[in-house]
Design an enzyme around this catalytic site. Structure first.
Site, PDB file in Angstrom:
ATOM      1  N   PHE A 150       0.916  -1.345   0.063  1.00 56.87           N
ATOM      2  CA  PHE A 150       0.106  -0.069  -0.071  1.00 56.87           C
ATOM      3  C   PHE A 150       0.941   1.193  -0.091  1.00 56.87           C
ATOM      4  O   PHE A 150       1.603   1.549   1.058  1.00 56.87           O
ATOM      5  CB  PHE A 150      -0.975  -0.059   1.188  1.00 56.87           C
ATOM      6  N   ASP A 235       9.553   3.049   1.475  1.00 53.64           N
ATOM      7  CA  ASP A 235       8.360   3.648   1.925  1.00 53.64           C
ATOM      8  C   ASP A 235       8.083   3.514   3.391  1.00 53.64           C
ATOM      9  O   ASP A 235       7.584   2.428   3.855  1.00 53.64           O
ATOM     10  CB  ASP A 235       7.090   2.944   0.914  1.00 53.64           C
ATOM     11  N   LYS A 264       2.683  10.848   7.739  1.00 47.44           N
ATOM     12  CA  LYS A 264       1.889  10.527   8.697  1.00 47.44           C
ATOM     13  C   LYS A 264       2.544  11.140  10.004  1.00 47.44           C
ATOM     14  O   LYS A 264       2.334  12.131  10.559  1.00 47.44           O
ATOM     15  CB  LYS A 264       1.983   9.000   8.669  1.00 47.44           C
TER      16      LYS A 264
END
Length: 461
Positions: A150, A235, A264
């Protein structure tokens, strides 16, 4: 004139579900009401949420990881207020930002093998940036990604998404993207062998499922990428900034990617921000002449509020030793869940590092429990986990969810400020709910049947 947003919220928060059904995503409102999560949260503090009646909940989602330092941290609030009070010359597009330079400097101190930072608006925006940078730096167009990955939901990022539930219905995606299995170095080498691949994008620990790399996998990835001239892009949007008990998750395996993606937690939970940390040679290929100084950019990417949020977040991580706390509390929870798995046959496996933890459930051995499992799973794959998360919420006030579509894994992604008392709360609640699920099929099937009935009912019913 006093502008009172808090008062506006208080006056109209009771309309939230009606407003969303009318003007936003009606299906999300249906989901919340079906599973009983429509309690109207009214306040957040640290790792806790409070509903309209003042009841306290422990949040194990932390906004999908953005609240690494907890909600409404006083240092972050002070940093943002100070920016507004200072009337800084924000987003002067024919100048450069001092705060962006400071944040970049502080990030690169923690990742000394990289040299440059590009600030984006979000994690997905950071992925889009890295795709462009990799293609520019290598002269190649191919991108390799992993099953179950993802990387975001914008068009380029979606092209690197390993879950077809997200990809379906949106037409043709970015050409030249190749999917390989996670933890499969032979498949990766086969994809790289033709030397047409610009970059390999990988999460050090996959968020969808909390899938762990084999011990030698990431080191093998680095070797293969060097051998075939492919850039290694880590990532770390979810795993970075202390989530796994290290500043970056790749530190557990002693590898040095060519690019690292962050977002985030860097935001402090209030101001969206993404960052691409890169080797200087990559930047030099993108911004190679003065007339290409703005060949890639992001209007809001270096705004002063976002940069201040990042600076304050790094300070809190260091001053409160939250990375060390994530490692300590994560080890405690992993031990507790491993002990539970030894006693309850429907717990299949415990995975994770730091405060990124997956509790996977699976088909039990005993006939009575096998019947319970099959009844629920035959109605809808992955439904069994909802018979765990819903009682956790309703009976124990713990907010959690599964680690992906049709997944059998519940993911814990709490704030890094978790306390010993919070860990007791988590383990005791899971123990009670899992023990109840092992009593027999009646209660579990009743809940599962209700969920399926609501999920399949057409809109407007």
């Amino acid at each position: 004139m006093t502008y009172d947003i808090a008062g506006l919220f208080a006056r109209r928060e009771h309309e939230r579900y009606e407003l969303h059904s009318r003007h936003l995503n009606e299906q999300m409102v249906r989901v919340l009401k079906t599973i009983g999560y429509d309690v109207r949260f009214s306040r957040g503090q640290g790792q806790y949420l409070f509903d309209r009646d003042g009841a306290r909940y422990l949040d194990l989602l932390s906004g999908f990881g953005v609240f690494g330092i907890g909600r409404n941290h006083p240092v972050l609030r002070e940093a943002l207020t100070s920016v507004l009070d200072a009337e800084l010359p924000n987003l002067v597009q024919m100048d450069v930002s001092a705060l962006a330079g400071i944040l970049a400097e502080r990030l690169l101190v923690r990742v000394p093998y990289l040299d440059k930072v590009f600030f984006a608006n979000s994690g997905a925006d950071a992925v889009e940036t890295a795709i462009k940078f990799a293609r520019a730096a290598t002269g190649r167009s191919g991108i390799v990604f992993c099953d179950h990955a993802f990387h975001g939901l914008s068009n380029g990022a979606l092209s690197l998404n390993g879950d077809d539930i997200f990809r379906g219905g949106f037409g043709a995606l970015l050409p030249g993207c190749v999917r390989v299995p996670f933890n499969d170095l032979a498949a990766l080498e086969e994809a790289l062998r033709a030397r047409t691949i610009a970059a390999f994008f990988v999460e050090p620990i996959q968020g969808k499922g909390v899938n762990m790399p084999d011990d030698g996998y990431l080191a093998g990835v680095a070797d293969l990428c060097r051998r075939y001239g492919t850039l290694f892009v880590a990532d770390e949007i979810q795993t970075g900034l202390g989530r796994t008990g290290r500043f970056l998750a790749v530190e557990h395996w002693n590898v040095e990617p060519d690019m690292v993606l962050l977002a985030k937690t860097l935001s402090g939970g209030h101001v969206p921000v993404g960052a691409v940390l890169s080797r200087k040679a990559i930047f030099a290929k993108v911004f190679d002449r003065m007339d290409r100084a703005v060949v890639h950019g992001s209007t809001f990417g270096k705004n002063d509020l976002a940069m201040a949020a990042g600076i304050a977040t790094l300070d809190v991580l260091a001053s409160e030793r939250l990375i060390e706390n994530a490692e300590r509390q994560g080890e405690r929870l992993l031990r507790g869940f491993a002990d539970m798995a030894a006693r309850y046959e429907m717990i299949k496996e415990i995975r994770g590092r730091g405060l990124l933890i997956g509790v996977e459930f699976g088909e039990p051995r005993s006939l009575k429990l096998k019947a319970c499992w099959n009844l629920v799973e035959s109605a809808s794959k992955g439904l069994f986990c909802q018979t765990i998360t819903i009682p956790l919420f309703k009976e124990h006030r713990i907010l959690s969810q599964v680690a992906g579509h049709a997944s059998h894994t519940i993911k814990l992604l709490p704030a890094l400020i978790l306390t010993d008392e919070d860990c007791d709360w988590i383990l005791n609640a899971f123990e009670a709910v899992v023990a109840a699920s092992h009593q027999g099929p009646a209660a579990v099937w009743s809940l599962g049947k209700t969920l399926v009935g609501h999920a399949l009912r057409p809109t407007g019913s």
